[in-house]
Write an enzyme that holds these catalytic residues in place. Structure first.
Site, PDB file in Angstrom:
ATOM      1  N   LYS A   1     -21.452  45.587 -28.472  1.00 39.45           N
ATOM      2  CA  LYS A   1     -20.482  44.939 -29.345  1.00 39.45           C
ATOM      3  C   LYS A   1     -20.806  43.451 -29.408  1.00 39.45           C
ATOM      4  O   LYS A   1     -21.274  42.875 -28.440  1.00 39.45           O
ATOM      5  CB  LYS A   1     -19.060  45.093 -28.780  1.00 39.45           C
TER       6      LYS A   1
ATOM      7  N   SER B   1      -9.344  47.062 -30.750  1.00 37.79           N
ATOM      8  CA  SER B   1      -9.736  45.661 -30.957  1.00 37.79           C
ATOM      9  C   SER B   1     -10.652  45.509 -32.162  1.00 37.79           C
ATOM     10  O   SER B   1     -10.525  44.566 -32.945  1.00 37.79           O
ATOM     11  CB  SER B   1     -10.453  45.124 -29.707  1.00 37.79           C
TER      12      SER B   1
ATOM     13  N   ARG C   1      -6.736  57.031 -26.457  1.00 36.07           N
ATOM     14  CA  ARG C   1      -5.985  57.014 -27.704  1.00 36.07           C
ATOM     15  C   ARG C   1      -6.101  58.331 -28.448  1.00 36.07           C
ATOM     16  O   ARG C   1      -5.159  58.773 -29.080  1.00 36.07           O
ATOM     17  CB  ARG C   1      -6.498  55.896 -28.620  1.00 36.07           C
TER      18      ARG C   1
ATOM     19  N   HIS D   1      -3.749  47.682 -24.948  1.00 36.83           N
ATOM     20  CA  HIS D   1      -4.248  47.279 -23.632  1.00 36.83           C
ATOM     21  C   HIS D   1      -3.081  46.918 -22.712  1.00 36.83           C
ATOM     22  O   HIS D   1      -3.045  47.304 -21.545  1.00 36.83           O
ATOM     23  CB  HIS D   1      -5.158  46.053 -23.733  1.00 36.83           C
TER      24      HIS D   1
END
Length: 171
Positions: A46, A134, A96, A22
Protein backbone atom coordinates in the site's frame (compact mmCIF):
# COMPACT_ATOMS: atom_id res chain seq x y z
CA UNK A 1 0.88 -19.66 43.69
CA UNK A 2 3.09 -17.76 41.28
CA UNK A 3 2.53 -14.29 39.95
CA UNK A 4 -0.27 -13.99 37.41
CA UNK A 5 1.13 -13.02 34.03
CA UNK A 6 -0.57 -10.11 32.30
CA UNK A 7 -2.36 -11.06 29.11
CA UNK A 8 -0.99 -8.91 26.30
CA UNK A 9 -2.59 -8.59 22.89
CA UNK A 10 -1.34 -7.01 19.69
CA UNK A 11 -3.61 -5.31 17.16
CA UNK A 12 -1.53 -4.66 14.02
CA UNK A 13 -2.41 -2.46 11.08
CA UNK A 14 -1.42 0.40 8.82
CA UNK A 15 -4.21 2.68 10.17
CA UNK A 16 -3.93 4.98 7.14
CA UNK A 17 -6.13 6.59 8.40
CA UNK A 18 -7.56 5.06 11.57
CA UNK A 19 -11.30 4.53 11.06
CA UNK A 20 -14.32 4.08 13.32
CA UNK A 21 -14.09 0.37 12.43
CA UNK A 22 -10.54 0.23 13.80
CA UNK A 23 -11.69 2.05 16.94
CA UNK A 24 -14.50 -0.47 17.45
CA UNK A 25 -12.01 -3.36 17.31
CA UNK A 26 -9.59 -1.51 19.63
CA UNK A 27 -12.29 -0.85 22.25
CA UNK A 28 -13.54 -4.43 22.15
CA UNK A 29 -10.08 -6.00 21.88
CA UNK A 30 -8.88 -4.02 24.90
CA UNK A 31 -11.54 -5.79 27.00
CA UNK A 32 -10.00 -9.19 26.19
CA UNK A 33 -6.50 -8.40 27.44
CA UNK A 34 -4.77 -6.60 30.29
CA UNK A 35 -2.72 -4.57 27.81
CA UNK A 36 -3.34 -3.95 24.12
CA UNK A 37 -0.37 -3.01 21.96
CA UNK A 38 -1.42 -1.32 18.74
CA UNK A 39 1.30 -2.01 16.21
CA UNK A 40 1.37 0.59 13.45
CA UNK A 41 3.22 -0.69 10.41
CA UNK A 42 3.66 0.15 6.76
CA UNK A 43 2.30 -2.39 4.30
CA UNK A 44 4.70 -2.28 1.36
CA UNK A 45 1.81 -3.25 -0.93
CA UNK A 46 0.00 0.00 0.00
CA UNK A 47 1.19 3.55 -0.57
CA UNK A 48 0.29 5.41 2.62
CA UNK A 49 -1.33 8.85 2.65
CA UNK A 50 0.23 9.59 6.04
CA UNK A 51 3.79 9.04 7.27
CA UNK A 52 4.58 6.48 9.99
CA UNK A 53 4.90 9.26 12.58
CA UNK A 54 1.63 10.91 11.53
CA UNK A 55 -0.23 7.60 11.78
CA UNK A 56 1.30 6.83 15.20
CA UNK A 57 0.21 10.23 16.50
CA UNK A 58 -3.27 9.84 14.97
CA UNK A 59 -3.79 6.44 16.62
CA UNK A 60 -2.44 7.65 19.99
CA UNK A 61 -4.77 10.65 19.94
CA UNK A 62 -7.84 8.63 18.93
CA UNK A 63 -7.17 6.01 21.64
CA UNK A 64 -6.46 8.51 24.42
CA UNK A 65 -10.02 8.43 25.76
CA UNK A 66 -10.28 4.64 26.05
CA UNK A 67 -10.22 3.39 29.63
CA UNK A 68 -7.74 0.55 29.13
CA UNK A 69 -3.99 0.00 29.02
CA UNK A 70 -3.17 0.75 25.40
CA UNK A 71 0.31 1.25 23.98
CA UNK A 72 0.77 2.51 20.42
CA UNK A 73 4.08 1.72 18.76
CA UNK A 74 5.47 1.33 15.29
CA UNK A 75 7.01 -1.85 13.92
CA UNK A 76 8.67 -3.02 10.77
CA UNK A 77 9.19 -6.75 11.17
CA UNK A 78 7.32 -10.02 10.97
CA UNK A 79 4.16 -9.74 13.05
CA UNK A 80 5.06 -12.82 15.09
CA UNK A 81 8.51 -11.38 15.92
CA UNK A 82 6.81 -8.15 17.02
CA UNK A 83 4.25 -10.06 19.10
CA UNK A 84 7.03 -12.05 20.78
CA UNK A 85 9.00 -8.86 21.54
CA UNK A 86 5.87 -7.37 23.16
CA UNK A 87 5.27 -10.50 25.27
CA UNK A 88 1.91 -10.97 23.53
CA UNK A 89 -0.10 -14.18 23.63
CA UNK A 90 -2.90 -12.89 21.38
CA UNK A 91 -3.13 -11.21 17.97
CA UNK A 92 -6.40 -9.30 17.57
CA UNK A 93 -7.78 -9.03 14.04
CA UNK A 94 -10.99 -7.44 12.83
CA UNK A 95 -13.20 -9.05 10.20
CA UNK A 96 -15.61 -7.17 7.98
CA UNK A 97 -16.59 -9.70 5.33
CA UNK A 98 -16.01 -13.17 3.96
CA UNK A 99 -13.16 -11.86 1.80
CA UNK A 100 -11.41 -10.63 4.97
CA UNK A 101 -11.87 -14.03 6.55
CA UNK A 102 -10.18 -15.91 3.71
CA UNK A 103 -7.11 -13.66 3.87
CA UNK A 104 -6.99 -13.55 7.68
CA UNK A 105 -7.49 -17.32 7.95
CA UNK A 106 -4.47 -17.88 5.70
CA UNK A 107 -2.38 -15.35 7.65
CA UNK A 108 -3.39 -16.91 10.99
CA UNK A 109 -2.33 -20.32 9.69
CA UNK A 110 1.05 -19.02 8.56
CA UNK A 111 1.55 -17.17 11.86
CA UNK A 112 0.64 -20.33 13.80
CA UNK A 113 3.40 -22.16 11.92
CA UNK A 114 5.89 -19.40 12.78
CA UNK A 115 4.92 -19.15 16.46
CA UNK A 116 2.38 -21.55 17.95
CA UNK A 117 2.47 -19.76 21.33
CA UNK A 118 0.48 -16.80 19.99
CA UNK A 119 -3.23 -17.20 19.21
CA UNK A 120 -5.11 -15.12 16.65
CA UNK A 121 -8.49 -13.85 17.86
CA UNK A 122 -10.98 -12.58 15.28
CA UNK A 123 -13.54 -9.93 16.15
CA UNK A 124 -16.41 -9.23 13.80
CA UNK A 125 -16.80 -5.55 13.05
CA UNK A 126 -19.98 -3.92 14.26
CA UNK A 127 -22.61 -4.33 11.53
CA UNK A 128 -22.88 -0.59 10.83
CA UNK A 129 -19.07 -0.34 10.54
CA UNK A 130 -18.45 -3.40 8.34
CA UNK A 131 -18.14 -1.59 5.00
CA UNK A 132 -15.50 0.85 6.27
CA UNK A 133 -11.99 0.45 4.85
CA UNK A 134 -9.18 3.00 5.04
CA UNK A 135 -8.59 2.55 1.31
CA UNK A 136 -12.19 3.52 0.54
CA UNK A 137 -12.13 6.44 2.98
CA UNK A 138 -9.10 7.83 1.13
CA UNK A 139 -10.73 7.27 -2.26
CA UNK A 140 -13.96 9.02 -1.21
CA UNK A 141 -11.95 11.93 0.22
CA UNK A 142 -9.82 12.23 -2.93
CA UNK A 143 -13.02 12.73 -4.94
CA UNK A 144 -14.38 15.28 -2.46
CA UNK A 145 -16.97 12.99 -0.87
CA UNK A 146 -18.04 13.09 2.78
CA UNK A 147 -16.11 10.80 5.15
CA UNK A 148 -17.75 11.93 8.43
CA UNK A 149 -19.49 8.57 8.97
CA UNK A 150 -16.25 6.60 8.68
CA UNK A 151 -13.65 8.45 10.77
CA UNK A 152 -13.51 10.67 13.84
CA UNK A 153 -13.74 14.47 13.43
CA UNK A 154 -10.00 15.16 13.88
CA UNK A 155 -9.06 12.36 11.49
CA UNK A 156 -11.56 13.74 8.97
CA UNK A 157 -9.92 17.17 9.19
CA UNK A 158 -6.46 15.63 8.71
CA UNK A 159 -7.57 13.58 5.69
CA UNK A 160 -9.30 16.58 4.09
CA UNK A 161 -6.22 18.76 4.68
CA UNK A 162 -3.97 16.09 3.15
CA UNK A 163 -6.25 15.73 0.13
CA UNK A 164 -6.20 19.51 -0.38
CA UNK A 165 -2.39 19.43 -0.17
CA UNK A 166 -2.23 16.57 -2.70
CA UNK A 167 -4.79 18.17 -5.01
CA UNK A 168 -8.26 16.61 -5.24
CA UNK A 169 -9.05 14.31 -8.20
CA UNK A 170 -12.72 15.14 -8.79
CA UNK A 171 -12.84 18.59 -10.13
Amino acid sequence: MGEVKARIGVYPGTFDPITLGHMDIIRRGAKLVDKLVIGVTTNIAKSPMFSDEERLEMVRRECAGIDAEIVVTGFNSLLMDFAEAQGASIIVRGLRAVADFEYEYQMAGMNQQINGRVETVFLMADVCLQPIASRLVKEIALYGGPIDKFVGPMVRDEVVARVEKLGRKGG
